[in-house]
Scaffold this motif. Structure first.
Motif, PDB file in Angstrom:
ATOM      1  N   ILE A  25      11.605  23.319  71.565  1.00 52.72           N
ATOM      2  CA  ILE A  25      11.715  24.257  70.452  1.00 52.72           C
ATOM      3  C   ILE A  25      13.030  23.977  69.734  1.00 52.72           C
ATOM      4  O   ILE A  25      13.847  23.186  70.215  1.00 52.72           O
ATOM      5  CB  ILE A  25      11.653  25.730  70.910  1.00 52.72           C
ATOM      6  CG1 ILE A  25      12.857  26.067  71.806  1.00 52.72           C
ATOM      7  CG2 ILE A  25      10.341  26.030  71.602  1.00 52.72           C
ATOM      8  CD1 ILE A  25      13.002  27.548  72.076  1.00 52.72           C
ATOM      9  N   HIS A  26      13.227  24.606  68.602  1.00 49.89           N
ATOM     10  CA  HIS A  26      14.462  24.422  67.838  1.00 49.89           C
ATOM     11  C   HIS A  26      15.154  25.759  67.654  1.00 49.89           C
ATOM     12  O   HIS A  26      14.497  26.765  67.394  1.00 49.89           O
ATOM     13  CB  HIS A  26      14.156  23.771  66.485  1.00 49.89           C
ATOM     14  CG  HIS A  26      13.656  22.375  66.634  1.00 49.89           C
ATOM     15  ND1 HIS A  26      12.330  22.087  66.841  1.00 49.89           N
ATOM     16  CD2 HIS A  26      14.305  21.197  66.643  1.00 49.89           C
ATOM     17  CE1 HIS A  26      12.181  20.773  66.958  1.00 49.89           C
ATOM     18  NE2 HIS A  26      13.362  20.215  66.844  1.00 49.89           N
ATOM     19  N   LEU A  27      16.465  25.731  67.799  1.00 49.41           N
ATOM     20  CA  LEU A  27      17.275  26.939  67.692  1.00 49.41           C
ATOM     21  C   LEU A  27      18.408  26.724  66.714  1.00 49.41           C
ATOM     22  O   LEU A  27      18.896  25.617  66.552  1.00 49.41           O
ATOM     23  CB  LEU A  27      17.897  27.296  69.048  1.00 49.41           C
ATOM     24  CG  LEU A  27      16.953  27.531  70.215  1.00 49.41           C
ATOM     25  CD1 LEU A  27      17.741  27.679  71.503  1.00 49.41           C
ATOM     26  CD2 LEU A  27      16.104  28.771  69.964  1.00 49.41           C
ATOM     27  N   ARG A  28      18.842  27.812  66.101  1.00 45.95           N
ATOM     28  CA  ARG A  28      20.039  27.776  65.278  1.00 45.95           C
ATOM     29  C   ARG A  28      20.960  28.894  65.765  1.00 45.95           C
ATOM     30  O   ARG A  28      20.517  29.848  66.413  1.00 45.95           O
ATOM     31  CB  ARG A  28      19.711  27.946  63.798  1.00 45.95           C
ATOM     32  CG  ARG A  28      19.135  29.289  63.455  1.00 45.95           C
ATOM     33  CD  ARG A  28      18.847  29.387  61.984  1.00 45.95           C
ATOM     34  NE  ARG A  28      18.221  30.678  61.709  1.00 45.95           N
ATOM     35  CZ  ARG A  28      17.609  30.964  60.601  1.00 45.95           C
ATOM     36  NH1 ARG A  28      17.502  30.070  59.651  1.00 45.95           N
ATOM     37  NH2 ARG A  28      17.073  32.149  60.416  1.00 45.95           N
ATOM     38  N   ALA A  29      22.208  28.777  65.429  1.00 48.82           N
ATOM     39  CA  ALA A  29      23.185  29.790  65.823  1.00 48.82           C
ATOM     40  C   ALA A  29      22.886  31.104  65.111  1.00 48.82           C
ATOM     41  O   ALA A  29      22.435  31.108  63.971  1.00 48.82           O
ATOM     42  CB  ALA A  29      24.594  29.309  65.486  1.00 48.82           C
ATOM     43  N   VAL A  30      23.143  32.204  65.803  1.00 50.89           N
ATOM     44  CA  VAL A  30      22.992  33.506  65.149  1.00 50.89           C
ATOM     45  C   VAL A  30      24.273  33.816  64.380  1.00 50.89           C
ATOM     46  O   VAL A  30      25.368  33.469  64.803  1.00 50.89           O
ATOM     47  CB  VAL A  30      22.669  34.639  66.149  1.00 50.89           C
ATOM     48  CG1 VAL A  30      21.283  34.466  66.717  1.00 50.89           C
ATOM     49  CG2 VAL A  30      23.692  34.732  67.250  1.00 50.89           C
ATOM     50  N   ARG A  31      24.105  34.439  63.243  1.00 50.79           N
ATOM     51  CA  ARG A  31      25.241  34.788  62.391  1.00 50.79           C
ATOM     52  C   ARG A  31      25.908  36.056  62.912  1.00 50.79           C
ATOM     53  O   ARG A  31      25.299  36.845  63.649  1.00 50.79           O
ATOM     54  CB  ARG A  31      24.775  35.021  60.959  1.00 50.79           C
ATOM     55  CG  ARG A  31      24.210  33.794  60.304  1.00 50.79           C
ATOM     56  CD  ARG A  31      23.704  34.138  58.929  1.00 50.79           C
ATOM     57  NE  ARG A  31      23.317  32.943  58.219  1.00 50.79           N
ATOM     58  CZ  ARG A  31      22.626  32.948  57.103  1.00 50.79           C
ATOM     59  NH1 ARG A  31      22.244  34.089  56.558  1.00 50.79           N
ATOM     60  NH2 ARG A  31      22.306  31.821  56.508  1.00 50.79           N
ATOM     61  N   ASN A  32      27.134  36.275  62.481  1.00 53.57           N
ATOM     62  CA  ASN A  32      27.844  37.495  62.869  1.00 53.57           C
ATOM     63  C   ASN A  32      27.087  38.738  62.442  1.00 53.57           C
ATOM     64  O   ASN A  32      27.071  39.737  63.158  1.00 53.57           O
ATOM     65  CB  ASN A  32      29.263  37.503  62.293  1.00 53.57           C
ATOM     66  CG  ASN A  32      30.175  36.555  63.024  1.00 53.57           C
ATOM     67  OD1 ASN A  32      29.953  36.225  64.188  1.00 53.57           O
ATOM     68  ND2 ASN A  32      31.210  36.094  62.352  1.00 53.57           N
ATOM     69  N   VAL A  96      17.901  32.078  75.673  1.00 51.17           N
ATOM     70  CA  VAL A  96      19.029  32.966  75.381  1.00 51.17           C
ATOM     71  C   VAL A  96      20.356  32.279  75.679  1.00 51.17           C
ATOM     72  O   VAL A  96      21.301  32.359  74.884  1.00 51.17           O
ATOM     73  CB  VAL A  96      18.894  34.289  76.182  1.00 51.17           C
ATOM     74  CG1 VAL A  96      20.149  35.122  76.067  1.00 51.17           C
ATOM     75  CG2 VAL A  96      17.684  35.070  75.699  1.00 51.17           C
ATOM     76  N   LYS A  97      20.414  31.577  76.782  1.00 47.49           N
ATOM     77  CA  LYS A  97      21.645  30.863  77.156  1.00 47.49           C
ATOM     78  C   LYS A  97      22.030  29.842  76.083  1.00 47.49           C
ATOM     79  O   LYS A  97      23.187  29.735  75.690  1.00 47.49           O
ATOM     80  CB  LYS A  97      21.430  30.177  78.509  1.00 47.49           C
ATOM     81  CG  LYS A  97      22.658  29.598  79.119  1.00 47.49           C
ATOM     82  CD  LYS A  97      22.320  29.053  80.507  1.00 47.49           C
ATOM     83  CE  LYS A  97      23.534  28.528  81.192  1.00 47.49           C
ATOM     84  NZ  LYS A  97      23.218  28.045  82.552  1.00 47.49           N
ATOM     85  N   SER A 103      25.882  29.432  69.360  1.00 43.69           N
ATOM     86  CA  SER A 103      26.507  30.433  68.494  1.00 43.69           C
ATOM     87  C   SER A 103      28.001  30.551  68.762  1.00 43.69           C
ATOM     88  O   SER A 103      28.771  30.850  67.852  1.00 43.69           O
ATOM     89  CB  SER A 103      25.845  31.794  68.699  1.00 43.69           C
ATOM     90  OG  SER A 103      24.489  31.743  68.322  1.00 43.69           O
ATOM     91  N   ASN A 104      28.405  30.323  69.992  1.00 42.03           N
ATOM     92  CA  ASN A 104      29.809  30.481  70.364  1.00 42.03           C
ATOM     93  C   ASN A 104      30.588  29.175  70.405  1.00 42.03           C
ATOM     94  O   ASN A 104      31.782  29.165  70.202  1.00 42.03           O
ATOM     95  CB  ASN A 104      29.922  31.170  71.727  1.00 42.03           C
ATOM     96  CG  ASN A 104      29.385  32.581  71.685  1.00 42.03           C
ATOM     97  OD1 ASN A 104      29.486  33.259  70.684  1.00 42.03           O
ATOM     98  ND2 ASN A 104      28.785  33.002  72.780  1.00 42.03           N
ATOM     99  N   GLU A 105      29.899  28.067  70.680  1.00 44.38           N
ATOM    100  CA  GLU A 105      30.566  26.776  70.824  1.00 44.38           C
ATOM    101  C   GLU A 105      29.793  25.675  70.114  1.00 44.38           C
ATOM    102  O   GLU A 105      29.353  24.719  70.743  1.00 44.38           O
ATOM    103  CB  GLU A 105      30.676  26.411  72.310  1.00 44.38           C
ATOM    104  CG  GLU A 105      31.294  27.474  73.174  1.00 44.38           C
ATOM    105  CD  GLU A 105      31.042  27.208  74.650  1.00 44.38           C
ATOM    106  OE1 GLU A 105      30.743  26.066  75.011  1.00 44.38           O
ATOM    107  OE2 GLU A 105      31.143  28.155  75.431  1.00 44.38           O
ATOM    108  N   PRO A 106      29.609  25.773  68.800  1.00 47.17           N
ATOM    109  CA  PRO A 106      28.786  24.771  68.115  1.00 47.17           C
ATOM    110  C   PRO A 106      29.331  23.354  68.213  1.00 47.17           C
ATOM    111  O   PRO A 106      28.582  22.394  68.237  1.00 47.17           O
ATOM    112  CB  PRO A 106      28.753  25.249  66.665  1.00 47.17           C
ATOM    113  CG  PRO A 106      29.892  26.189  66.534  1.00 47.17           C
ATOM    114  CD  PRO A 106      30.139  26.770  67.896  1.00 47.17           C
TER     115      PRO A 106
END
Length: 117
Positions: A25-32, A96-97, A103-106
């Motif tokens: 699957i593909h994921l992107r970082a969540v925004r603030n 989730v991990k 999101s925290n360490e791109p």
């Protein structure tokens, strides 16, 4: 047709994730703004559904789950949880991990992708 700079920025980077069940699957970082949206219900399961809904994208970077304008963050999270209820807890935990990692360490994820290539 080439994407404009604004369209490319709006698309945002997304990363492949090979799940323990063999699917990718593909994921992107969540925004603030997405993190802030779950603050009122961060201790509830729906917050996980909301973040998954905001992070999972298709192979071309389009969102897999779309929140309706009139839908609250809580209701969207609940809907996403219903849609993904068939996946096992190990797969969900892996998703989730990875969301929190990108999101925290791109930069670490980008470096990991470079090393793999």
């Amino acid at each position: 047709m080439a994407l404009s700079i604004i369209e490319r920025i709006n698309k945002r980077a997304f990363y492949p994730l090979r799940l323990v069940n063999g699917e990718t699957i593909h994921l992107r970082a969540v925004r603030n703004e997405h993190r802030e949206a779950v603050q009122d219900f961060k201790d509830r399961e729906e917050s996980v559904g909301y973040l998954i809904g905001m992070a999972v994208v298709s192979d071309n970077g389009d969102p897999e789950f779309v929140q309706a304008k009139e839908q609250s963050a809580l209701a969207f999270g609940e809907r996403v949880l219903g849609l993904i209820s068939e996946i096992g807890p190990d797969v969900r935990e892996q998703i989730v991990k990875k969301i929190f990692q990108i999101s925290n360490e791109p930069s670490s994820v980008q470096m990991e992708a470079i090393v793999k290539n």
